[in-house]
Design a protein around this motif. Structure first.
Motif, PDB file in Angstrom:
ATOM      1  N   GLU A   1      -5.693   7.105   2.304  1.00  0.00           N
ATOM      2  CA  GLU A   1      -5.970   6.554   3.629  1.00  0.00           C
ATOM      3  C   GLU A   1      -7.244   7.154   4.206  1.00  0.00           C
ATOM      4  O   GLU A   1      -8.059   6.453   4.799  1.00  0.00           O
ATOM      5  CB  GLU A   1      -4.780   6.835   4.555  1.00  0.00           C
TER       6      GLU A   1
ATOM      7  N   ASP B   1     -10.288  -0.796  -1.368  1.00  0.00           N
ATOM      8  CA  ASP B   1      -9.856  -1.180  -2.719  1.00  0.00           C
ATOM      9  C   ASP B   1      -8.995  -0.119  -3.405  1.00  0.00           C
ATOM     10  O   ASP B   1      -8.396  -0.400  -4.429  1.00  0.00           O
ATOM     11  CB  ASP B   1     -11.072  -1.516  -3.594  1.00  0.00           C
TER      12      ASP B   1
ATOM     13  N   ALA C   1      -0.889  -2.639  -6.754  1.00  0.00           N
ATOM     14  CA  ALA C   1      -0.789  -1.352  -6.063  1.00  0.00           C
ATOM     15  C   ALA C   1       0.011  -0.356  -6.893  1.00  0.00           C
ATOM     16  O   ALA C   1      -0.345   0.820  -6.993  1.00  0.00           O
ATOM     17  CB  ALA C   1      -0.145  -1.536  -4.689  1.00  0.00           C
TER      18      ALA C   1
ATOM     19  N   PHE D   1      -6.022   0.876  -3.240  1.00  0.00           N
ATOM     20  CA  PHE D   1      -4.737   0.556  -2.662  1.00  0.00           C
ATOM     21  C   PHE D   1      -3.648   1.238  -3.455  1.00  0.00           C
ATOM     22  O   PHE D   1      -3.443   0.947  -4.616  1.00  0.00           O
ATOM     23  CB  PHE D   1      -4.552  -0.962  -2.678  1.00  0.00           C
TER      24      PHE D   1
ATOM     25  N   ARG E   1       0.533   3.650   0.592  1.00  0.00           N
ATOM     26  CA  ARG E   1      -0.114   2.954   1.705  1.00  0.00           C
ATOM     27  C   ARG E   1       0.555   1.613   1.964  1.00  0.00           C
ATOM     28  O   ARG E   1       0.696   1.181   3.104  1.00  0.00           O
ATOM     29  CB  ARG E   1      -1.579   2.705   1.357  1.00  0.00           C
ATOM     30  N   VAL E   2       0.927   0.915   0.858  1.00  0.00           N
ATOM     31  CA  VAL E   2       1.593  -0.378   1.006  1.00  0.00           C
ATOM     32  C   VAL E   2       2.887  -0.207   1.800  1.00  0.00           C
ATOM     33  O   VAL E   2       3.157  -0.943   2.750  1.00  0.00           O
ATOM     34  CB  VAL E   2       1.891  -0.983  -0.385  1.00  0.00           C
TER      35      VAL E   2
END
Lengths: 278, 330
Positions: B270, B276, B108, B278, B282-283
């Protein structure tokens, strides 16, 4: 000068890129069909649906109140910060201060949001304030980053300002506070308006930071829009977008008109003075 | 820049300390303002930013060394008193170890840097000619063009990203248009890919690229280009050897303004990206809102900050230099 077609073409492309998506959104907000991509005739029914959507209206009202308080306090803090940076030369802690003023401009929102939330949780544990999270915590978090933006706007205005009138007033015996209220504030008024409007929009627009620091009972407009948009495109959101874009445009046009008028007036004044002196 | 006193005017004098007929409270207030005003002007925003901007980062750092627990707050204390009243400091490095061990985080991070980097280059490619064209335009149109660049910045960011959802999706406006014109006969898949994220980032941050570029290009001395032209230099060569090198500060400032916030971008991947694409923002969001693991979310934030320290320092350096240059000019 020879027309540079390459330049004109890329500029046209750039501006089309900026404006076509918004224009399409506005056009399709008047679409009869629920399917966003199929044109089925003109209708204003989504605006009606929007006006009956109580959740949306409640969120909009909350966002508006937060934005007004945020803009007013951030304008005061940002103006003080800009004065300190432009007028006070070197003072202890200036480097840290300028760092604190420019970092919020680029800091990723997820980090600012998480950090602010952890602060509020820690404060509540230690001091019992702020109790829970909601409007107060959102407003404080917004003021913090808005202040940085206001400071940028006002620093450039203060740097470009002609200080001779202030000096003249001081020489004639006016006290600093009076000079500031009667001369400095009117001269920087356009920048104050710009700073206020900028922090108002920033606050009205913020999704990420508000999501972190809001409580269960307080959803701002972007939060409601986001949860609806996640499920897909909806004509009601298109209608809302059109209203927001038009409001912003009108506000900016008025602010811009006011600023140019003021600038012209002060230009005329300077010219007159120069004529009288020469 | 003090003007010469007009003939017959009273000699310049500083305000007297006490004026006859002045109320005592006014004198006190004046004295306060004169002595402490300066300090107050600095102190109010200073304390606010220390409390609500710097202190939170210290807390993030602290909690990144804590451990997850079920309860309120959902993390353990670092410092506590043991039964023998000894002060005990527990630093849990487990969050960082967990982050390094799990491939997902590393991927990520790398993904975020790559996507932000490519988007910045694309924004530069589109933004440079725009800024150049605006700087070269006659004064009237120039104001309007500048206004047109700034205007989108004032309209909702979320709405602008949302506008692309209707355009890019499978049966969206772009595909409908391209099929209608016969350019393609199968709909393109853009929504949910990295390309959608690139488009979203470039679109949202383009004004941040154009404005600093315009600021440096506008200050450029046109006599340099005239001299080059008179000496027989071709326009392209003049651009490459004069304009481009002189606009480097603007290029760096604009690139930083686009790159740094895009690394941590959440809304764009988002809404426009897929499973995919990522990115680290977002994490962090998921760690916090879905897993409710505050310590790991804090560790992710600290790692992201470490990654961004260098670009943020560069950006701040440019800001300080510009402020100094502006001060010298005035």
């Amino acid at each position: 000068m020879r027309r540079n077609w390459f330049l004109l073409l890329t500029m046209g492309f750039g501006f089309a890129f900026l404006y076509v998506p918004i224009l399409l959104l506005m056009i399709y907000s008047f679409n009869e069909s629920r399917l966003v991509t199929v044109w089925a005739g003109f209708s204003a029914k989504w605006y009606g649906a929007l006006l009956r959507d109580e959740q949306m209206l409640g969120a909009a009202w909350m966002s508006f109140r937060i934005a007004v308080v945020n803009a007013s306090l951030a304008t005061i803090l940002g103006t003080l910060a800009a004065l300190a940076m432009v007028r006070f030369g070197r003072f202890r802690g200036r480097t840290l201060f300028s760092g604190m003023l420019s970092a919020p401009l680029v800091m990723p929102e997820v980090i600012t949001g998480l950090a602010s939330l952890l602060l509020f949780v820690a404060l509540e544990q230690l001091l019992g304030w702020p109790q829970g999270r909601g409007m107060t915590t959102i407003t404080i978090a917004h003021i913090t980053f808005s202040t940085a933006y206001v400071a940028v706007v006002l620093q450039s205005r203060l740097q470009g300002m002609d200080r001779s009138i202030e000096e003249a007033a001081m020489d004639l015996g006016a006290r600093p506070a009076k000079v500031f209220l009667l001369i400095t504030i009117p001269v920087i008024a356009p920048a104050l308006v710009a700073g206020w409007l900028l922090s108002f929009t920033l606050s009205l627009d913020d999704l990420v930071i508000a999501s972190f620091v809001s409580g269960p009972a307080s959803s701002t407009l972007p939060m409601v829009v986001f949860s609806s948009v996640r499920l897909g495109v909806s004509p009601e959101i298109n209608a809302l977008a059109t209203i927001l874009v038009l409001t912003a445009t009108v506000a900016i046009l008025i602010a811009g008109w006011m600023m140019t008028r003021q600038e012209r007036a002060s230009q005329k004044l300077t010219e007159k003075r120069e004529q009288q002196m020469g | 820049m003090t003007a010469e006193p007009a003939p017959g005017a009273a000699p310049v004098s500083r305000p007297p300390e006490i004026l006859p007929g002045m109320a005592p409270w006014r004198m006190w207030l004046d004295a306060q303002i004169r002595h402490n005003g300066r300090r107050l002007v600095i102190l109010v925003p200073y304390v606010w930013l220390l409390l609500f901007f710097v202190l939170p980062f210290a807390i993030v750092l602290k909690i990144s060394f804590a451990e997850f627990r079920v309860g309120v707050p959902p993390y353990t204390a670092l410092i506590d008193f043991t039964q023998d009243a000894y002060l005990r400091l527990t630093l849990a490095l487990s969050n960082y170890k967990y982050m390094l061990d799990d491939e997902m985080y590393v991927i990520a991070y790398l993904n975020s840097l790559r996507i932000a980097g490519i988007s910045t280059v694309l924004a530069l490619l589109i933004g440079y000619p725009m800024a150049y064209g605006i700087a070269r335009a006659p004064k009237g149109p120039r104001t309007i063009l500048l206004f047109l660049v700034i205007l989108p910045f004032w309209t909702s960011f979320l709405i602008r990203v949302y506008a692309w959802m209707g355009i890019l999706k499978g049966n969206g406006l772009l595909n409908t248009f391209l099929i209608w014109t016969g350019v393609i006969d199968q709909p393109l898949t853009i929504m949910g890919t990295e390309w959608a994220v690139f488009i979203g980032i470039v679109y949202s941050y383009l004004p941040f690229m154009v404005l600093p570029l315009y600021a440096t290009l506008e200050k450029l001395d046109p006599s340099l280009l005239e001299a080059a032209h008179d000496l027989g230099c071709r326009p392209w060569k003049a651009f490459l050897t004069i304009t481009l090198p002189l606009s480097v500060p603007g290029i760096i400032a604009g690139s930083m303004l686009v790159f740094i916030p895009s690394v941590g971008e959440f809304v764009i991947p988002e809404l426009l990206g897929g499973a995919d694409t990522f990115m680290i923002g977002r994490v962090l969001w998921n760690e916090f809102f879905l897993n409710r693991d505050w310590p790991v979310a804090s560790a992710v934030a600290v790692a992201m900050l470490l990654m961004l320290v260098v670009p943020i320092m560069i950006f701040q350096n440019i800001q300080a230099k510009q402020a100094e240059a502006a001060e010298e000019r005035s």
